[in-house]
Design a protein around this motif. Sequence first.
Motif, PDB file in Angstrom:
ATOM      1  N   HIS A  84       0.816  -1.216   0.000  1.00 35.87           N
ATOM      2  CA  HIS A  84       0.000   0.000   0.000  1.00 35.87           C
ATOM      3  C   HIS A  84       0.851   1.268   0.000  1.00 35.87           C
ATOM      4  CE1 HIS A  84      -3.488  -2.511   0.951  1.00 35.87           C
ATOM      5  NE2 HIS A  84      -2.771  -3.062   1.906  1.00 35.87           N
ATOM      6  N   LYS A  99      -6.149   4.289   6.761  1.00 41.00           N
ATOM      7  CA  LYS A  99      -5.902   3.139   5.895  1.00 41.00           C
ATOM      8  C   LYS A  99      -4.824   2.245   6.491  1.00 41.00           C
ATOM      9  CE  LYS A  99      -5.778   0.771   1.944  1.00 41.00           C
ATOM     10  NZ  LYS A  99      -6.886  -0.063   1.441  1.00 41.00           N
ATOM     11  N   THR A 103      -5.479  -1.519   8.003  1.00 40.97           N
ATOM     12  CA  THR A 103      -4.779  -2.629   7.353  1.00 40.97           C
ATOM     13  C   THR A 103      -3.991  -3.444   8.369  1.00 40.97           C
ATOM     14  OG1 THR A 103      -4.580  -1.413   5.266  1.00 40.97           O
ATOM     15  CG2 THR A 103      -3.062  -3.248   5.609  1.00 40.97           C
ATOM     16  N   HIS A 107      -5.130  -7.366   9.413  1.00 40.87           N
ATOM     17  CA  HIS A 107      -4.257  -8.499   9.109  1.00 40.87           C
ATOM     18  C   HIS A 107      -3.505  -9.016  10.333  1.00 40.87           C
ATOM     19  CE1 HIS A 107      -4.803  -8.585   4.746  1.00 40.87           C
ATOM     20  NE2 HIS A 107      -4.871  -7.269   4.804  1.00 40.87           N
TER      21      HIS A 107
END
Length: 212
Positions: A84, A99, A103, A107
Amino acid sequence: MNGVEQTELSQLDTICEKAEQIFEGALQEFLVHGYAGTSMDRVATSAGVSKATIYNHFGDKEGLFIALVKRLAQKKYQIFVESHKAELMQAEPAIALRKLANTILDHSMQDQEYLAFIRLVIGESGRFPELAKTFVHNLGKPGIQVLTEYLTNQRYIMIRDPEATARVIIGTLAHYVLLQEILQGKEIVPMERDRMINTLVDLISPNLTSAS
């Protein structure tokens, strides 16, 4: 590409496949039996390879464990940041931070195998400090570096110490995963992730300048 080059590439593919096979077998054994309780015989059986193959690739059990820590850390870094990075570098600070935070949390907290491995690394770090150092070197350090670079180069954000700010952000996310999931604290000290992320964004909001 000539025949020699094709043969060399084929051999490299075979080596990579064997190493991946060993990693998968070793991970399961370490998670179930811990470092001390895992033998190379167990790993060989689980991976479906000979013990000699493991020694040829990694030298000994400690070498295998360090390589496994490095592999998992690099894999998570690729998911958390690298895949990313270009997008994050172009995004507005509030969007980029949300973001990145989502993320990392997605994860981490949804991957029970990863959480179990973190517990294992923490548990073994006293006897084998190089394991923890390997993890930090391949995941924590590059993550901080990328976020520091982003905060430094953003023209709409004025932060006195970008590196310290990056450490605060990464540290907050790591602490959230540690306390809520790894240490089973989500029912003892519950905290909604959106509330935590919003607070992180608020911390840098006073440093945002106008786009003009």
